[in-house]
Design a protein around this motif. Structure first.
Motif, PDB file in Angstrom:
ATOM      1  N   GLN A 189      12.543 -39.188  32.355  1.00 36.13           N
ATOM      2  CA  GLN A 189      12.962 -39.093  30.959  1.00 36.13           C
ATOM      3  C   GLN A 189      12.971 -40.459  30.271  1.00 36.13           C
ATOM      4  N   TYR A 190      13.172 -40.435  28.943  1.00 34.11           N
ATOM      5  CA  TYR A 190      13.150 -41.643  28.130  1.00 34.11           C
ATOM      6  C   TYR A 190      14.374 -41.688  27.226  1.00 34.11           C
ATOM      7  N   ILE A 191      14.589 -42.840  26.634  1.00 38.28           N
ATOM      8  CA  ILE A 191      15.602 -42.997  25.588  1.00 38.28           C
ATOM      9  C   ILE A 191      14.909 -43.539  24.335  1.00 38.28           C
ATOM     10  N   SER A 192      15.554 -43.379  23.184  1.00 34.88           N
ATOM     11  CA  SER A 192      15.064 -44.002  21.950  1.00 34.88           C
ATOM     12  C   SER A 192      15.903 -45.234  21.655  1.00 34.88           C
ATOM     13  N   VAL A 193      15.246 -46.292  21.245  1.00 39.25           N
ATOM     14  CA  VAL A 193      15.916 -47.526  20.819  1.00 39.25           C
ATOM     15  C   VAL A 193      15.736 -47.651  19.315  1.00 39.25           C
ATOM     16  N   LYS A 194      16.849 -47.769  18.593  1.00 35.56           N
ATOM     17  CA  LYS A 194      16.805 -47.914  17.134  1.00 35.56           C
ATOM     18  C   LYS A 194      17.117 -49.359  16.777  1.00 35.56           C
ATOM     19  N   MET A 195      16.225 -49.977  15.990  1.00 38.67           N
ATOM     20  CA  MET A 195      16.374 -51.394  15.698  1.00 38.67           C
ATOM     21  C   MET A 195      16.198 -51.689  14.213  1.00 38.67           C
ATOM     22  N   ASP A 196      17.043 -52.576  13.725  1.00 37.11           N
ATOM     23  CA  ASP A 196      16.879 -53.166  12.399  1.00 37.11           C
ATOM     24  C   ASP A 196      16.377 -54.585  12.615  1.00 37.11           C
ATOM     25  N   ILE A 197      15.115 -54.801  12.290  1.00 36.43           N
ATOM     26  CA  ILE A 197      14.477 -56.097  12.523  1.00 36.43           C
ATOM     27  C   ILE A 197      14.542 -56.925  11.246  1.00 36.43           C
ATOM     28  N   PRO A 198      15.034 -58.155  11.321  1.00 37.51           N
ATOM     29  CA  PRO A 198      15.107 -59.004  10.132  1.00 37.51           C
ATOM     30  C   PRO A 198      13.763 -59.088   9.410  1.00 37.51           C
ATOM     31  N   ARG A 206      11.827 -46.583  18.684  1.00 35.92           N
ATOM     32  CA  ARG A 206      10.781 -46.473  19.711  1.00 35.92           C
ATOM     33  C   ARG A 206      11.375 -45.815  20.950  1.00 35.92           C
ATOM     34  N   GLN A 207      10.538 -45.059  21.649  1.00 35.51           N
ATOM     35  CA  GLN A 207      10.973 -44.364  22.855  1.00 35.51           C
ATOM     36  C   GLN A 207      10.411 -45.069  24.083  1.00 35.51           C
ATOM     37  N   TYR A 208      11.298 -45.336  25.056  1.00 30.34           N
ATOM     38  CA  TYR A 208      10.907 -46.033  26.279  1.00 30.34           C
ATOM     39  C   TYR A 208      11.399 -45.254  27.494  1.00 30.34           C
ATOM     40  N   SER A 209      10.520 -45.091  28.459  1.00 30.23           N
ATOM     41  CA  SER A 209      10.898 -44.405  29.693  1.00 30.23           C
ATOM     42  C   SER A 209      11.954 -45.210  30.439  1.00 30.23           C
ATOM     43  N   LEU A 210      12.866 -44.499  31.077  1.00 30.60           N
ATOM     44  CA  LEU A 210      13.831 -45.126  31.969  1.00 30.60           C
ATOM     45  C   LEU A 210      13.129 -45.389  33.292  1.00 30.60           C
ATOM     46  N   GLY A 235       2.859 -54.760  18.137  1.00 31.42           N
ATOM     47  CA  GLY A 235       3.987 -53.833  18.148  1.00 31.42           C
ATOM     48  C   GLY A 235       5.248 -54.537  17.681  1.00 31.42           C
ATOM     49  N   LYS A 236       5.775 -54.137  16.552  1.00 37.00           N
ATOM     50  CA  LYS A 236       6.922 -54.851  15.971  1.00 37.00           C
ATOM     51  C   LYS A 236       8.141 -54.820  16.883  1.00 37.00           C
ATOM     52  N   VAL A 237       8.434 -53.654  17.449  1.00 33.44           N
ATOM     53  CA  VAL A 237       9.632 -53.536  18.270  1.00 33.44           C
ATOM     54  C   VAL A 237       9.438 -54.225  19.619  1.00 33.44           C
ATOM     55  N   SER A 238       8.307 -54.004  20.269  1.00 33.72           N
ATOM     56  CA  SER A 238       8.104 -54.601  21.593  1.00 33.72           C
ATOM     57  C   SER A 238       8.083 -56.129  21.514  1.00 33.72           C
ATOM     58  N   VAL A 239       7.430 -56.665  20.497  1.00 30.29           N
ATOM     59  CA  VAL A 239       7.394 -58.120  20.343  1.00 30.29           C
ATOM     60  C   VAL A 239       8.795 -58.665  20.051  1.00 30.29           C
ATOM     61  N   TYR A 240       9.547 -57.964  19.211  1.00 31.09           N
ATOM     62  CA  TYR A 240      10.900 -58.413  18.886  1.00 31.09           C
ATOM     63  C   TYR A 240      11.794 -58.362  20.130  1.00 31.09           C
TER      64      TYR A 240
END
Length: 419
Positions: A189-198, A206-210, A235-240
């Protein structure tokens, strides 16, 4: 319950949807975001820009039209999508918004060919489809919240540690900020990560597997840094995450979701095959066999460009060294000089059927695979050519669900590469 007339009209649109489906969904998203820009806080912008989301929706609408008289036949697809919806926070109030803009898109693209009878039939059909999703998702929301250690929406987690796994993949060990219980999950399974990037106008999810076994006092995600390449934006989230998120920082996570999970009741041999960062859910499955002291025979195959980008290699090799039931093999597309000096891989080039048959003891096994879409298309073709039963083939898409049936056209140079 849909009338026979409505069902007949919807089914009559199947050839039209096959031809114009993607044009309709492209127009749909244009209308949707113009009408409700706040939904840009939920949808993956990268999938939008690459056309993956539009294609996935077109395929889903096409399947719904084909099976409108027997929606239960597409229930597995409904559940798969519903897991993603629950993980993202899609709620019942979003469905009327989607329906309104979908009908408008059908009208815009088809013009006079979409008469009032067709639009009315599709309005009724969409209502039935939406109710199916809402019902399934309601159960998922309830289970996510009511399970031991569960929660509603997004919950703050602290980065306990950050570990560089390869040149491109980094693991984040995450613990609840409030120190309270942690919900378990099914391996895969995976989880979602919610981010506010400056500097970014919208929230990104974004969803990432556990990537570790359940039952640990943390969640682990292993994230590939997606740099800009061949005209594809970074990728904005992965790079951040790689550049700016460190130990002690807080990430907001949804409860675990997903239906690509290890069948732990099956005692037959199991084969895990991954490409690039697609190894993350499979490592979770393999680690689960280890922590449960399973005697199930397991073979783990991983394809990567070379050892520099091969993450979690030492972890998997150490597990195999402790268990007589686990065998591991590595296929490197273009081994680095150090890989050759250390004899650190088992095959140079791409996974092919002769090698697969050599290292996998039997085709009478459960096969789980994950990686770049071309990699999975090629692998799916190999397994079918070998005669592996369709019921024993399980795979996971990172992102919108795609199509693995185009295996004949899969480019092996792309297929074996790093995701």
């Amino acid at each position: 319950m849909l009338s026979d007339k409505t069902i007949a009209i919807v089914k009559s649109t199947v050839p039209v949807l096959e031809k114009h489906g993607t044009d309709i969904t492209k127009r749909f998203y244009q209308l949707l975001f113009a009408d409700h820009p706040e939904l840009l806080n939920i949808f993956n912008h990268a999938n939008q820009s690459q056309g993956r989301q539009q294609t996935a929706l077109a395929n889903a609408v096409y399947a719904a039209a084909q099976h409108i008289d027997k929606l239960e036949t597409i229930l597995p697809v409904v559940k798969q999508i519903a897991h993603k919806h629950r993980s993202l926070g899609i709620k019942p109030e979003h469905y009327p918004i989607v329906g309104k803009n979908l009908l408008a898109a059908i009208k815009d693209v088809l013009g006079d060919a979409a008469g009032e009878d067709i639009l009315q039939a599709w309005a009724e059909a969409y209502g039935a489809i939406a109710n199916a999703f809402i019902g399934v998702e309601a159960d998922m929301y309830r289970q996510a919240e009511e399970q031991a250690g569960g929660w509603e929406g997004f919950r703050p987690f602290v980065v306990k540690s950050k570990v560089r796994e390869s040149d491109v993949i980094t693991s984040f060990y995450l613990v609840p900020q409030n120190g309270q219980a942690l919900a378990s999950f099914q391996p895969g399974q995976y989880i979602s990560v919610k981010m506010d990037i400056p500097g970014e106008k919208h929230t990104h999810i974004r969803q990432y597997s556990l990537s570790d076994a359940p039952g640990k006092p943390y969640y682990r995600i292993s994230v590939k840094r997606e740099d800009a390449i061949h005209g594809r934006p970074a990728g904005k989230v992965s790079v951040y995450l790689h550049e700016h998120v460190g130990e002690g920082d807080v990430l907001w996570l949804s409860a675990p979701a997903g239906d690509f999970t290890l069948d732990q009741e099956d005692t037959r041999p199991v084969v895990f095959i991954s490409g690039g960062v697609g190894l993350t859910p499979l490592v979770s499955m393999l680690n689960t066999l280890a922590v449960t002291n399973s005697t199930r025979k397991a073979t783990f195959l991983h394809a990567a460009r070379n050892g520099n980008v091969h993450a979690l290699k030492q972890e998997v090799e150490e597990l195999a060294s402790r268990s007589p039931h686990v065998s591991v093999f590595w296929s490197y597309e273009k081994p680095a000089q150090r890989d050759k000096e250390l004899n650190a891989f088992d095959k140079e080039g791409y996974i092919d059927l002769p090698w697969l048959q050599k290292v996998v003891p039997t085709k009478e096994a459960s096969f789980y695979f994950c990686g770049p879409v071309p990699f999975m298309q090629a692998l799916n073709g190999l397994l079918k050519e070998w005669g592996v039963a369709a019921a024993d083939i399980h795979y996971e898409f990172f992102g919108p669900t795609g199509n693995l049936e185009d295996a004949a056209n899969a480019n092996p140079e792309v297929a074996a590469g790093q995701r």
